[in-house]
Design an enzyme around this catalytic site. Structure first.
Site, PDB file in Angstrom:
ATOM      1  N   LEU A   1      31.575  44.644  38.594  1.00 43.58           N
ATOM      2  CA  LEU A   1      32.892  44.785  37.587  1.00 43.58           C
ATOM      3  C   LEU A   1      33.914  44.375  37.881  1.00 43.58           C
ATOM      4  O   LEU A   1      34.484  43.989  39.528  1.00 43.58           O
ATOM      5  CB  LEU A   1      32.845  46.407  38.310  1.00 43.58           C
ATOM      6  CG  LEU A   1      31.468  47.667  38.023  1.00 43.58           C
ATOM      7  CD1 LEU A   1      31.378  48.365  38.909  1.00 43.58           C
ATOM      8  CD2 LEU A   1      30.945  47.215  36.417  1.00 43.58           C
TER       9      LEU A   1
ATOM     10  N   GLU B   1      45.517  35.784  42.927  1.00 43.48           N
ATOM     11  CA  GLU B   1      44.468  34.700  43.177  1.00 43.48           C
ATOM     12  C   GLU B   1      43.234  35.605  42.064  1.00 43.48           C
ATOM     13  O   GLU B   1      42.272  34.861  41.353  1.00 43.48           O
ATOM     14  CB  GLU B   1      43.954  34.141  44.529  1.00 43.48           C
ATOM     15  CG  GLU B   1      44.949  33.745  45.100  1.00 43.48           C
ATOM     16  CD  GLU B   1      46.418  34.139  45.854  1.00 43.48           C
ATOM     17  OE1 GLU B   1      47.112  33.390  46.813  1.00 43.48           O
ATOM     18  OE2 GLU B   1      45.788  35.384  45.501  1.00 43.48           O
TER      19      GLU B   1
END
Length: 592
Positions: free
Chosen positions: A47, A346
């Site tokens: 997800l 990141e």
């Protein structure tokens, strides 16, 4: 839903393929897989990855739209650019709970990606129950705060409401979130229940639901008339658009490019052909430089020849040196640049790079090696999809010193090397960096290049072309007593120790192993030539020993670090961890 829609639209998915849902070898795996099923544009399942990768796809469109503008005032063209499309995303509550969606949506808002339209299936239920147990914020207010426009569709069964919302979203100057209120499992016995999230409906329930919808009760039955109608509508919608685009393409090719289609090749291919011998790179044997700086030099030289090379860092360009100097930063007023300011994001950076790669760019992203874990889920999808994404990791060992154990990577190299289909290069000097990039650009696979911030010498016997073997000899003696296998900045350390010990007639071969798995895929004859079975072997790497046991007799021959580091000056840290020059040399002498 996706497979059924692709079948209805005329993609090569048969009814039998639908019946083989989730079976081994089928075209309909449990989660859609890129490269397996025609019409599937990326692998999904974890997800948040979809919406985050879509930000990369939307950014790719904005870059290409800016790059292929039509000449103003020319009536031969329709519109403003050869490239002009929207990116649509279907998300659920779970996607928006995952932190990656926030990271990516934040950057999308900052860059004003007005071609990004997200349809949010808002039904207030997730796998374990109602979302109010764990998810109570106003999604609308959150996205507005991130610089998005939001539209509410109160009736998710209303085609007209949804259509009006999409039409409005196309005119926005911001990315748009369309919240569509729906009822999970509507019409079934499991309506408005988390059980309908992943539990198949009972046969009797399916029959009752089909009767309510006035459908055939036969399993997998779709009326031919319905298929024909569906496909006809798609054809009517797309044929005119394709015809207009084809006209624009040929006019652009002939008028703007004078018939030279070479400048359009990267639209359909990310192949890279470079004569590395012509690169303006010089590695001084008498000069020490940090590997991150050397990589920055190589990256900038390569970018001159690769129009679709693009990338950035997670707010660390000044430290990782992964910045293309002959370009500028992409921003909401000018997308036609090569540097992306990802911010401290990141995870989203990894997924956005995937979206760019899926749009035929050759993207790179950079951060410190100790933060590679933040990227792991997106990196794993790069490897599953076999995308040519390059991850540049610097500050690769405990030698960064004062920043302490949080910033001193130990287990990350072993983690990266354990990921299937990922090349992990740890080059020893500038020549090996060049060789790593040559392999990366030729292979078109996901790759990491792991670099020290410390200065290292250019070694006498390193060669770019030898990186293609994964490992090779950089220092040798007749009838060696032992072999040191080293990587990265430890290769020069191994060479110095070997030369030092040779004064006492101890003969040590030094093998540089910039990429372990490439070496292990070489013919066994080559492997045994470099690492003969009858000769003792040491491994020298300032990181975890995991993965290295296959090369040595026992743990005594692993000169590695299997504990967290400590804050202090570089040399003091190395002594504290028994990884300084003298201790390494004495350990090798002890076990010869």
């Amino acid at each position: 839903l996706l497979y059924a829609t692709l079948h209805m639209a005329g993609f090569p998915l048969t009814v039998d393929d639908l019946k083989n849902f989730r079976k081994i070898g089928s075209l309909t795996p449990g989660h859609p897989e890129y490269g397996v099923t025609s019409g599937v544009e990326m692998s999904t399942g974890p997800l948040g990855q979809g919406i985050a990768s879509a930000v990369g796809m939307a950014l790719a469109e904005k870059i290409l739209e800016s790059r292929y503008q039509f000449p103003k005032g020319r009536k031969e063209f329709k519109g403003n650019s050869l490239i002009n499309y929207n990116v649509y995303v279907l998300v659920g509550d779970g996607d928006l709970m995952e932190g990656i969606s926030y990271e990516a949506a934040s950057l999308a808002g900052t860059l004003k990606l007005d071609n990004l339209i997200v349809l949010y299936d808002s039904n207030n239920i997730s796998l374990d129950g109602f979302t109010n147990m764990a998810f109570t914020e106003s999604v609308e207010q959150r996205f507005k705060a991130l610089g998005w426009d939001t539209i509410l569709v109160k009736n998710g069964q209303s085609y007209d409401e949804i259509n009006k919302a999409i039409t409005k979203a196309k005119k926005n100057s911001k990315p748009t979130l369309i919240e569509v209120k729906t009822i999970l499992g509507q019409g079934s016995a499991l309506e408005n229940s988390n059980e309908s999230h992943g539990k198949p409906l009972a046969k009797e329930d399916i029959v009752n639901l089909k009767r309510k919808l006035n459908m055939s009760l036969d399993p997998f039955k779709v009326e031919d008339e319905a298929k024909a109608y569906f496909r006809e509508k798609i054809a009517i919608h797309s044929n005119k658009k394709y015809s207009d685009w084809s006209t624009n393409y040929h006019n652009y090719l002939n008028i703007v490019l004078n018939g030279d289609n070479s400048k359009l090749k990267n639209l359909i291919s990310n192949d890279v052909i470079i004569d590395f011998n012509k690169l303006d790179l010089h590695f001084d044997m008498n000069e020490k430089k940090s590997l991150r700086d050397l990589n920055g030099e190589v990256l900038n030289e390569l970018a001159k020849y690769i129009p679709n090379m693009i990338g950035g860092s997670a707010d660390l360009a000044s430290s990782t040196k992964a910045y293309i100097k002959n370009s500028y930063d992409i921003n909401s007023k000018n997308y036609d640049n090569k540097n992306i300011r990802f911010g401290v994001r990141e995870h989203a950076m990894g997924a956005i790079l995937n979206g760019l790669a899926l749009s035929n760019f050759r993207p790179f992203g950079s951060t410190f090696l100790s933060f590679a874990d933040y990227l792991k889920p997106a990196m794993r999808l790069s490897c599953l999809m076999n995308l040519p994404v390059t991850y540049i990791f610097t500050h690769d060992s405990v030698t960064i010193g004062e920043d302490g154990p949080t910033h001193q990577p130990i287990e990350q190299l072993a983690m990266l090397r354990s990921i299937p289909n990922l090349n992990v290069f740890r080059p020893a000097d500038g020549k090996e960096i060049l060789g790593s990039w040559a392999y990366i650009l030729k292979s078109k696979k996901p790759s990491c290049i792991v670099l020290s911030r410390n200065e290292v010498p250019t070694l006498q016997n390193t060669k770019p072309e030898n990186v293609f073997y994964g490992a090779y000899t950089v220092l040798d003696f007749d009838n060696p007593h032992a072999i040191i296998i080293a990587t990265g900045s430890e290769v020069s350390l191994a060479v110095n120790i070997a030369l030092d010990l040779s004064k006492n007639n101890i003969r040590i071969r030094v093998v540089s192993m910039p990429e372990v798995n490439i070496f292990l895929n070489q013919p066994i004859e080559y492997q045994e030539k470099i690492l003969p079975k009858t000769v003792k072997k040491f491994v020298l790497e300032a990181a975890s020993s995991y993965g290295w046991h296959r090369f040595v007799y026992n743990d005594n021959y692993l000169i590695t670090i299997d504990r967290f580091g400590v804050s202090g000056k570089k040399d003091d840290v190395l002594k504290y961890l028994n990884f300084d020059y003298e201790k390494i040399k004495e350990r090798i002498k002890k076990y010869l």
